[in-house]
Each structure stands twice: as C-alpha cells, then as structure tokens.
Motif scaffolding. Structure first.
Motif, PDB file in Angstrom:
ATOM      1  N   TRP A  55       0.813  -1.210   0.000  1.00 34.90           N
ATOM      2  CA  TRP A  55       0.000   0.000   0.000  1.00 34.90           C
ATOM      3  C   TRP A  55       0.855   1.272   0.000  1.00 34.90           C
ATOM      4  CZ3 TRP A  55      -0.222   3.664   3.919  1.00 34.90           C
ATOM      5  CH2 TRP A  55       0.317   3.305   5.164  1.00 34.90           C
ATOM      6  N   LEU A  56       2.054   1.197   0.581  1.00 31.82           N
ATOM      7  CA  LEU A  56       2.944   2.357   0.506  1.00 31.82           C
ATOM      8  C   LEU A  56       3.406   2.599  -0.931  1.00 31.82           C
ATOM      9  CD1 LEU A  56       5.080   1.775   3.725  1.00 31.82           C
ATOM     10  CD2 LEU A  56       3.491   3.678   3.310  1.00 31.82           C
ATOM     11  N   GLN A  57       3.738   1.528  -1.649  1.00 32.52           N
ATOM     12  CA  GLN A  57       4.142   1.682  -3.044  1.00 32.52           C
ATOM     13  C   GLN A  57       2.984   2.223  -3.887  1.00 32.52           C
ATOM     14  OE1 GLN A  57       7.207   1.565  -3.668  1.00 32.52           O
ATOM     15  NE2 GLN A  57       7.923   0.412  -1.882  1.00 32.52           N
ATOM     16  N   GLU A  58       1.779   1.744  -3.611  1.00 34.13           N
ATOM     17  CA  GLU A  58       0.612   2.206  -4.369  1.00 34.13           C
ATOM     18  C   GLU A  58       0.339   3.683  -4.108  1.00 34.13           C
ATOM     19  OE1 GLU A  58      -2.421   2.332  -6.995  1.00 34.13           O
ATOM     20  OE2 GLU A  58      -0.936   0.736  -6.724  1.00 34.13           O
ATOM     21  N   LEU A  59       0.477   4.121  -2.856  1.00 34.60           N
ATOM     22  CA  LEU A  59       0.292   5.547  -2.550  1.00 34.60           C
ATOM     23  C   LEU A  59       1.296   6.397  -3.320  1.00 34.60           C
ATOM     24  CD1 LEU A  59      -0.416   5.934   1.282  1.00 34.60           C
ATOM     25  CD2 LEU A  59      -1.868   6.652  -0.618  1.00 34.60           C
ATOM     26  N   ARG A  60       2.547   5.964  -3.360  1.00 29.26           N
ATOM     27  CA  ARG A  60       3.565   6.739  -4.082  1.00 29.26           C
ATOM     28  C   ARG A  60       3.257   6.756  -5.577  1.00 29.26           C
ATOM     29  NH1 ARG A  60       9.167   8.451  -3.060  1.00 29.26           N
ATOM     30  NH2 ARG A  60      10.293   8.556  -5.030  1.00 29.26           N
ATOM     31  N   ARG A  61       2.888   5.626  -6.148  1.00 30.83           N
ATOM     32  CA  ARG A  61       2.557   5.596  -7.574  1.00 30.83           C
ATOM     33  C   ARG A  61       1.375   6.518  -7.888  1.00 30.83           C
ATOM     34  NH1 ARG A  61       3.923  -0.022  -7.070  1.00 30.83           N
ATOM     35  NH2 ARG A  61       1.746  -0.521  -6.563  1.00 30.83           N
ATOM     36  N   THR A  62       0.431   6.605  -6.961  1.00 36.33           N
ATOM     37  CA  THR A  62      -0.771   7.406  -7.181  1.00 36.33           C
ATOM     38  C   THR A  62      -0.491   8.898  -7.071  1.00 36.33           C
ATOM     39  OG1 THR A  62      -2.185   5.639  -6.337  1.00 36.33           O
ATOM     40  CG2 THR A  62      -3.126   7.853  -6.368  1.00 36.33           C
ATOM     41  N   HIS A  63       0.356   9.302  -6.123  1.00 30.57           N
ATOM     42  CA  HIS A  63       0.470  10.720  -5.798  1.00 30.57           C
ATOM     43  C   HIS A  63       1.797  11.366  -6.197  1.00 30.57           C
ATOM     44  CE1 HIS A  63      -3.308  10.611  -3.649  1.00 30.57           C
ATOM     45  NE2 HIS A  63      -2.902   9.541  -2.975  1.00 30.57           N
ATOM     46  N   ILE A 154       5.670  10.019  -0.043  1.00 23.91           N
ATOM     47  CA  ILE A 154       4.723   9.469  -1.008  1.00 23.91           C
ATOM     48  C   ILE A 154       4.321  10.493  -2.069  1.00 23.91           C
ATOM     49  CG2 ILE A 154       3.827   7.734   0.581  1.00 23.91           C
ATOM     50  CD1 ILE A 154       1.440   9.574   1.076  1.00 23.91           C
ATOM     51  N   GLN A 155       4.793  11.732  -1.913  1.00 25.60           N
ATOM     52  CA  GLN A 155       4.491  12.788  -2.879  1.00 25.60           C
ATOM     53  C   GLN A 155       5.570  13.854  -2.769  1.00 25.60           C
ATOM     54  OE1 GLN A 155       1.658  15.799  -1.715  1.00 25.60           O
ATOM     55  NE2 GLN A 155       0.452  15.456  -3.578  1.00 25.60           N
ATOM     56  N   ASN A 156       6.039  14.346  -3.918  1.00 24.94           N
ATOM     57  CA  ASN A 156       7.031  15.417  -3.910  1.00 24.94           C
ATOM     58  C   ASN A 156       7.007  16.125  -5.257  1.00 24.94           C
ATOM     59  OD1 ASN A 156       8.876  17.028  -2.660  1.00 24.94           O
ATOM     60  ND2 ASN A 156      10.520  15.514  -2.574  1.00 24.94           N
ATOM     61  N   LYS A 157       7.613  17.327  -5.300  1.00 19.26           N
ATOM     62  CA  LYS A 157       7.715  18.107  -6.527  1.00 19.26           C
ATOM     63  C   LYS A 157       6.338  18.463  -7.086  1.00 19.26           C
ATOM     64  CE  LYS A 157      12.164  17.214  -6.255  1.00 19.26           C
ATOM     65  NZ  LYS A 157      13.124  18.227  -5.771  1.00 19.26           N
ATOM     66  N   VAL A 158       5.411  18.819  -6.185  1.00 19.73           N
ATOM     67  CA  VAL A 158       4.085  19.260  -6.615  1.00 19.73           C
ATOM     68  C   VAL A 158       3.843  20.659  -6.062  1.00 19.73           C
ATOM     69  CG1 VAL A 158       3.218  16.883  -6.670  1.00 19.73           C
ATOM     70  CG2 VAL A 158       2.892  18.272  -4.607  1.00 19.73           C
TER      71      VAL A 158
END
Length: 205
Positions: A55-63, A154-158
């Motif tokens: 689920w951590l990998q999925e969150l990163r892929r999503t966001h 899980i999210q960066n450069k946004v």
C-alpha cells in the motif's frame, strides 16, 4: 545475538547532541583513502514488510508525479555514503540484521512543502543509524550529518496547494500504526534511478 550487544547503548546515544558526538566507547571507523566522496554514492534504506510495502508503493505511484518517480517508496537512513565503504557497510548491515526486526510506527503525516510523507518513529532504527554514523564519521555529507527525520515520502515536486490537499485527505483517516520493517538495503545512486546492491533481512523477517 541480543541487539544491545550490536549497538551503542540507547540511553548513551540519547545523551549525545547530534550524530557527530563521540561514542561512549571507542569504535573502529571505516575509512575511504583521502575521504573521497566522488563516484557513485551508496544509499541505505529500510525494507518494508509485505503487509506494508504494497500500500505504501501504491500511494507513491498514485500521488508522486510519474515523470519524477524513479525509485520505490523507501525509508532512507543515509543519502550519500562514499563507494569505498561498500564492503564494510555490507558487513555491518549483515550484523545488524542477525537479530529480530526493529519495532517501528507510522506516527503522523508530514508536510514537506512541495510534498507529503509519513513520519516514522523507531528507537531501534535510530540506534542502527547512530551506530553507522559513528562508524563512518568523517565520511558523511552535511545532509547525513544533520539530525535524522525518518519518513516515507509518497508525494514530492508538486504545488504546495496539492500537497496540502493530500495531507488533509490522509489526516482525516490517519491513526498511528505499527510499520513492518523486514530488512536493510544498500543501493548505488545513478543520478536519478538507484541500482540495488545488497538486501539484508532481519531474523524471522
């Protein structure tokens, strides 16, 4: 082998002000001739257990912006170790993982400004990192000399507004929970992507 026999005693560690303080007992240091930090640096991360990794990998892929998402979700212990310590690092990681996995918690949602992360708490991982920092003292970059803030990005450069929106979404349902740590890994930094070097699994992990 008991974890206490492998690491600097935790109460002694917490008396020290930052990782550059001397250890309570002399320790052998791994050295790179001339302290050369050039070449392809080595990154050290924790490996998540199967129950949390997915689920951590999925969150990163999503966001995470897909054009910037070159590595998996990870918990970094060191960002840039010199390539000359590879053999010594492997020996130490193998020693640390000869015992049961460290306890860890997902403790909160972090605002990275242009991104979002989960804050991690783990005294046992802190002990491992401190021990490595003492072993490689004098070879660390300023980033790795700074106090450690363990987190999983899980999210960066946004845009900051997009980061705030995700943080509010996550905080609405977030509750602190255990984080499964399966092992420790080393990687070679290739200017963006990472090349796997070695994985060391904790006993029973």
């Amino acid at each position: 082998m008991a974890r206490e026999a492998l690491l600097l005693d935790a109460p002694q560690r917490r008396k020290c002000d930052g990782i550059l303080q001397a250890a309570a007992e002399p320790r052998r240091r791994a050295r790179q001739p001339g302290g050369n930090l050039s070449g392809q640096p080595i990154i050290v991360t924790a490996i998540f257990g199967d129950g949390d990794n997915g689920w951590l990998q999925e969150l990163r892929r999503t966001h995470f912006p897909p054009e910037r998402n070159q590595v998996p979700a990870h918990l970094t212990l060191f960002h840039h170790l010199p390539p000359g310590v590879e053999a010594e690092l492997g020996h130490r990681l193998a020693t640390y993982t000869s015992v049961a996995p460290p306890r860890a918690m997902l403790a909160g949602v972090m605002d990275l400004g242009a991104g979002t992360a989960f804050r991690v708490e783990s005294e046992e991982l802190e002990d491992i990192r401190y021990d490595l920092a003492e072993a490689f003292r004098g070879l660390l970059t300023p980033q790795d000399q700074a106090p450690w803030r363990p987190h999983i990005t899980i999210q960066n450069k946004v845009e900051p507004r997009d980061a705030k929106a995700l943080q509010q979404q996550l905080k609405a349902s977030f509750e602190p929970r255990p984080l499964s740590i399966r092992g420790l890994a080393s990687w070679r930094y290739l200017g963006g992507p990472w090349e796997p070097l070695k994985r060391h699994v904790f006993r029973g992990g």
